[in-house]
Design a protein around this motif. Structure first.
Motif, PDB file in Angstrom:
ATOM      1  N   LYS A 240       9.787  -3.281   3.246  1.00  0.00           N
ATOM      2  CA  LYS A 240       8.800  -2.967   4.191  1.00  0.00           C
ATOM      3  C   LYS A 240       9.486  -2.790   5.395  1.00  0.00           C
ATOM      4  N   SER A 242       7.909  -3.214   9.763  1.00  0.00           N
ATOM      5  CA  SER A 242       7.011  -3.477  10.537  1.00  0.00           C
ATOM      6  C   SER A 242       7.529  -3.914  11.938  1.00  0.00           C
ATOM      7  N   SER A 244       6.317  -4.025  16.410  1.00  0.00           N
ATOM      8  CA  SER A 244       5.091  -4.115  17.232  1.00  0.00           C
ATOM      9  C   SER A 244       5.016  -3.154  18.088  1.00  0.00           C
ATOM     10  N   GLY A 247       5.937   0.996  18.104  1.00  0.00           N
ATOM     11  CA  GLY A 247       6.797   1.221  17.013  1.00  0.00           C
ATOM     12  C   GLY A 247       8.435   1.450  17.446  1.00  0.00           C
ATOM     13  N   GLN A 277       5.767   2.507  12.761  1.00  0.00           N
ATOM     14  CA  GLN A 277       5.223   1.307  13.098  1.00  0.00           C
ATOM     15  C   GLN A 277       5.089   0.457  11.947  1.00  0.00           C
ATOM     16  N   GLY A 278       4.971   0.847  10.873  1.00  0.00           N
ATOM     17  CA  GLY A 278       4.734  -0.161   9.684  1.00  0.00           C
ATOM     18  C   GLY A 278       4.477   0.823   8.583  1.00  0.00           C
ATOM     19  N   GLU A 280       5.051   0.271   3.911  1.00  0.00           N
ATOM     20  CA  GLU A 280       5.758  -0.589   2.472  1.00  0.00           C
ATOM     21  C   GLU A 280       5.941   0.636   1.485  1.00  0.00           C
TER      22      GLU A 280
END
Length: 382
Positions: A240, A242, A244, A247, A277-278, A280
């Protein structure tokens, strides 16, 4: 003053300095102690104002956890030198264990609390009072390095930070949750947890082979890290990322000379990302064949490549892999692509148009027939 204390057979070296109304005679202050418990210690402060009278206090301790397979060296320092100086350097050489640890900071703030640990993990915690910062920054750059001598060679682990935040907490360490019955691709990978008061720090991390007691080298470059960033292994053994805000502006990760499995050697694998930014990543193996699913994507762009050698009947063959990439947004197929030894994709075009309110999923499957054909052609034409 200088002292050595031993707790649970772990020595701690402590330097304490306190000066009242001190005016330096020279612009460089050096504290050097050699040979105590087989260890040499050096502290250098450069760029002192020789006309300024000030009070000085320095408290520094260093500890080496030598009983670990990869020794951890800790530097804990609190200081107030009354002015901003050009640079500071801490160097420790452990002759008994063959460990060289060095920390350097440039454009050093007048006072700070600094804690660092390097070995099988990389950790840096820094706090500078607002009045001693330059805007949101505390210093121009910070370098932390440990070299481990194995088989007559020095193997380095290095962390370099540019545009050091006024407050920063960074920890990079290998994941310690293992299960032989689960997907093993991400087990033991380096996890990273970072937070700070700014969003423009640049980071360089490099580890070489036996510095971490593993086969292979790792390189990570990140430009303009946001104030919160996490890279971790999930509970179901995926990976993962992640970040804030907008990004990570730019991210580059490279692994080299990694034995993936018997007779399969990853010569190099690289990943380049922009504005990540995020996401998985999970790997599933129906009937033993890998299917890569990347979901939870809200924006960014990524390029991934790999160079793999396969040993067949004693011959090393430069393997080729054909990768099919299907993109789904809101459950609806929106794009597809194919790549040889890599993939290049806008992770979520629709999401970027909707302000990140829609998540995108990528499903990537290796095509065994195209991969075999590409490998055969490469073997023939070189």
């Amino acid at each position: 003053s200088y002292s050595v204390t031993i707790t649970d057979e772990i020595p701690t070296f402590e330097i304490l300095a306190s000066l009242k109304g001190w005016t330096p005679y020279r612009p460089v202050l050096t504290i050097q102690l050699n040979g105590l418990a087989g260890t040499d210690t050096l502290l250098i402060l450069s760029g002192l104002n020789t006309t300024l009278e000030r009070d000085v206090s320095i408290e520094m301790s260093t500890t080496t956890e030598s009983e670990l397979i990869i020794p951890r060296n800790t530097i804990d320092m609190t200081y107030d030198i009354g002015e901003r100086i050009d640079n500071a350097r801490v160097l420790q050489l452990n002759h008994l264990r063959g460990i060289r640890t060095e920390m350097m900071m440039f454009n050093v703030p007048a006072s700070a609390d600094l804690y660092s640990k390097i070995g099988d993990i990389l950790q840096a915690d820094l706090n500078v009072d607002p009045q001693d910062r330059i805007g949101l920054k505390s210093a121009d750059s910070l370098m932390l390095q440990q070299l481990r001598k194995v088989d007559g060679l020095w193997w380095p682990s290095t962390m370099f930070i540019r545009d050091v935040p006024g407050e920063m907490h960074l920890l990079a360490a290998p994941a310690d949750n293992f299960d032989i019955h689960e997907e093993r691709s991400f087990q033991g990978m380096f996890e990273m947890d970072y937070s700070s008061n700014s969003d423009d720090m640049d980071l360089f991390i490099e580890t070489k082979g036996k510095a971490q007691n593993v086969r292979g080298d790792t390189l990570m470059l990140a430009e303009n890290l946001p104030d919160r960033f996490e890279l971790s292994v999930t509970e179901d053994f995926g990976a993962k990322i992640s970040a804030s805000g907008n990004g990570v502006e730019k991210l580059y990760i490279r692994r080299t000379n990694v034995m993936f499995q018997e007779n399969v050697n990853v010569v190099s694998s690289e990943l380049v990302g922009e504005n990540l930014q995020g996401a998985e990543v999970h790997i599933y193996r129906p009937i033993g064949y890998p299917v890569i699913v990347v979901d939870g994507i809200t924006g960014g762009r990524i390029v991934a490549t790999s160079n793999t050698e396969v040993t067949v009947l004693g011959y090393d063959i430069d393997a080729r892999g054909a990768l099919l990439d299907a993109q789904f947004t809101g459950g609806i197929p929106t794009a597809s692509s194919v790549g040889i030894n890599g993939v290049n994709s806008d992770l979520s075009l629709i999401s970027s148009l909707t302000g990140g309110k829609i998540e995108t999923t990528h499903v990537m499957i290796g095509d065994p027939f195209s991969s075999l054909l590409a490998t055969a052609v490469a073997a023939v034409v070189g």
